[in-house]
Scaffold this motif. Structure first.
Motif, short mmCIF file in Angstrom:
data_model
loop_
_atom_site.label_atom_id
_atom_site.label_comp_id
_atom_site.label_asym_id
_atom_site.label_seq_id
_atom_site.Cartn_x
_atom_site.Cartn_y
_atom_site.Cartn_z
N THR A 127 -18.61 -112.42 -16.08
CA THR A 127 -17.83 -111.78 -15.02
C THR A 127 -16.41 -112.34 -15.02
OG1 THR A 127 -19.80 -111.51 -13.66
CG2 THR A 127 -17.68 -111.35 -12.54
N LEU A 128 -15.43 -111.46 -15.14
CA LEU A 128 -14.02 -111.86 -15.19
C LEU A 128 -13.41 -111.83 -13.80
CD1 LEU A 128 -12.98 -109.74 -18.31
CD2 LEU A 128 -13.78 -112.11 -18.27
N ASP A 129 -12.29 -112.53 -13.64
CA ASP A 129 -11.59 -112.52 -12.35
C ASP A 129 -10.93 -111.17 -12.09
OD1 ASP A 129 -12.35 -115.13 -11.92
OD2 ASP A 129 -10.45 -115.99 -12.59
N ARG A 130 -10.34 -110.61 -13.16
CA ARG A 130 -9.63 -109.33 -13.03
C ARG A 130 -10.14 -108.38 -14.12
NH1 ARG A 130 -5.07 -109.73 -9.85
NH2 ARG A 130 -4.08 -107.98 -10.91
N LYS A 131 -11.24 -107.73 -13.81
CA LYS A 131 -11.99 -107.01 -14.85
C LYS A 131 -11.32 -105.74 -15.34
CE LYS A 131 -15.01 -104.59 -11.57
NZ LYS A 131 -16.42 -104.36 -11.18
N ASP A 132 -10.32 -105.22 -14.63
CA ASP A 132 -9.67 -103.99 -15.11
C ASP A 132 -8.17 -104.16 -15.31
OD1 ASP A 132 -8.92 -104.11 -12.48
OD2 ASP A 132 -9.62 -102.11 -11.93
N GLU A 133 -7.76 -105.38 -15.63
CA GLU A 133 -6.33 -105.65 -15.86
C GLU A 133 -5.92 -105.23 -17.27
OE1 GLU A 133 -4.69 -109.83 -16.19
OE2 GLU A 133 -3.91 -109.24 -14.24
N CYS A 134 -4.71 -104.66 -17.38
CA CYS A 134 -4.17 -104.21 -18.66
C CYS A 134 -3.90 -105.39 -19.59
CB CYS A 134 -2.88 -103.42 -18.42
SG CYS A 134 -2.05 -102.86 -19.93
N CYS A 135 -4.15 -105.21 -20.88
CA CYS A 135 -3.90 -106.27 -21.86
C CYS A 135 -2.45 -106.30 -22.33
CB CYS A 135 -4.82 -106.10 -23.06
SG CYS A 135 -4.40 -104.70 -24.14
N GLY A 136 -1.70 -105.22 -22.02
CA GLY A 136 -0.29 -105.21 -22.39
C GLY A 136 0.03 -104.52 -23.70
N PHE A 137 -0.98 -104.02 -24.40
CA PHE A 137 -0.70 -103.39 -25.70
C PHE A 137 0.12 -102.10 -25.51
CE2 PHE A 137 -2.03 -100.42 -29.11
CZ PHE A 137 -1.36 -101.05 -30.14
N GLY A 138 -0.52 -101.09 -24.94
CA GLY A 138 0.21 -99.87 -24.57
C GLY A 138 0.85 -99.12 -25.72
N GLY A 139 0.27 -99.20 -26.92
CA GLY A 139 0.84 -98.46 -28.04
C GLY A 139 2.24 -98.95 -28.39
N THR A 140 3.21 -98.05 -28.32
CA THR A 140 4.58 -98.43 -28.67
C THR A 140 5.22 -99.32 -27.62
OG1 THR A 140 5.33 -96.34 -27.70
CG2 THR A 140 4.97 -96.38 -30.09
N PHE A 141 4.57 -99.50 -26.46
CA PHE A 141 5.08 -100.42 -25.44
C PHE A 141 5.18 -101.84 -25.99
CE2 PHE A 141 4.16 -103.54 -22.09
CZ PHE A 141 5.19 -103.28 -21.20
N CYS A 142 4.22 -102.23 -26.83
CA CYS A 142 4.23 -103.60 -27.36
C CYS A 142 5.39 -103.84 -28.31
CB CYS A 142 2.90 -103.91 -28.04
SG CYS A 142 2.64 -103.05 -29.59
#
Length: 246
Positions: free
Chosen positions: A169-184
């Motif tokens: 069980t994670l603290d923030r189970k639906d948090e974005c990883c930051g990849f976002g395709g070309t966003f990274c």
């Protein structure tokens, strides 16, 4: 039913084991699977960069490769969402519209179409589940925590069928990883910091593996894990559900 197996270009190039596991898993579940050999990029990178008008060739080829099948299944939520929202054709829009409704992400297909209730799979490890943004907020594979609604997760439902697997069980189970395709690429520093935060949540809870229905997210977090010298590995959910015993 006949299913066309849609394998995104980055999965084909960098993570072929996930593609093979998807094929084997579907066949174990009694599905007739065909891999159209002429398939290529779905056009998502161009569309995400503001050049959707350049994806006509990708769209027409996708229709040509997959319109004959009852369903199209793919081990990548982001590519599935792109097809569902952006597949068009000036030559045959009716075929594009019909095909959009037949494209499914793997775990979605297993829970909603095949109605899988039992799996013969063993994975005796502590696992952290990353619920990717495209899968969660676009395809609704799992519930968003900011909504006052019943909790659900199609990937989690399937992972709970795997013998020996301990889902952490994670603290923030639906948090974005930051990849976002070309966003990274466009926002490298922000992307990296978001990825580090996401990885830290998994590490805090002692996971041995991070899994997801989106290999793009896993690829991003894998890079961060490697740079940190971590022994934690990433693995696509198809490999676990197929019965991997790493």
């Amino acid at each position: 039913m006949r299913v066309g197996l849609f394998i995104p270009c980055y999965v084909d190039q960098f993570y072929p084991r996930a593609a093979i596991a998807t094929l084997q898993l579907l066949e174990k579940l009694g599905v007739e699977v065909v891999y159209p050999k002429n398939q290529t990029c779905c056009g998502q990178p161009m569309a995400n960069s503001g050049f959707e008008y350049l994806t006509g060739g990708c769209n027409n080829l996708f229709i040509e490769n997959f319109e004959e099948f009852d369903y199209v299944v793919c081990p990548s939520g982001s590519c599935v969402l792109h097809i569902k929202h952006h597949l068009h054709s000036t030559a045959n829009e009716a075929a594009a519209v019909a095909l959009r409704d037949k494209v499914y992400e793997l775990t979605e297909f297993m829970t909603d179409i095949l109605k899988v209730e039992k799996l013969e799979a063993t994975f005796p490890h502590k696992v952290g589940l990353h619920q990717s943004c495209h899968g969660q907020r676009g395809l609704h594979l799992s519930q968003m925590t900011e909504l006052v609604a019943d909790d659900f997760s199609k990937p989690r439902q399937l992972l709970n069928m795997v013998e020996g697997l301990e889902l952490m069980t994670l603290d923030r189970k639906d948090e974005c990883c930051g990849f976002g395709g070309t966003f990274c690429v466009a926002e490298e520093a922000v992307s990296v910091k978001m990825g580090q935060d996401r990885v830290a949540d998994h590490l805090k809870h002692g996971v041995e593996y991070i899994t997801s229905a989106d290999l793009s997210c896993l690829m991003h977090m894998e890079g961060i894990l490697h740079r940190q010298g971590s022994k934690v590995n990433v693995i696509h959910i198809a490999e676990i559900l197929n019965g991997s015993k790493n």
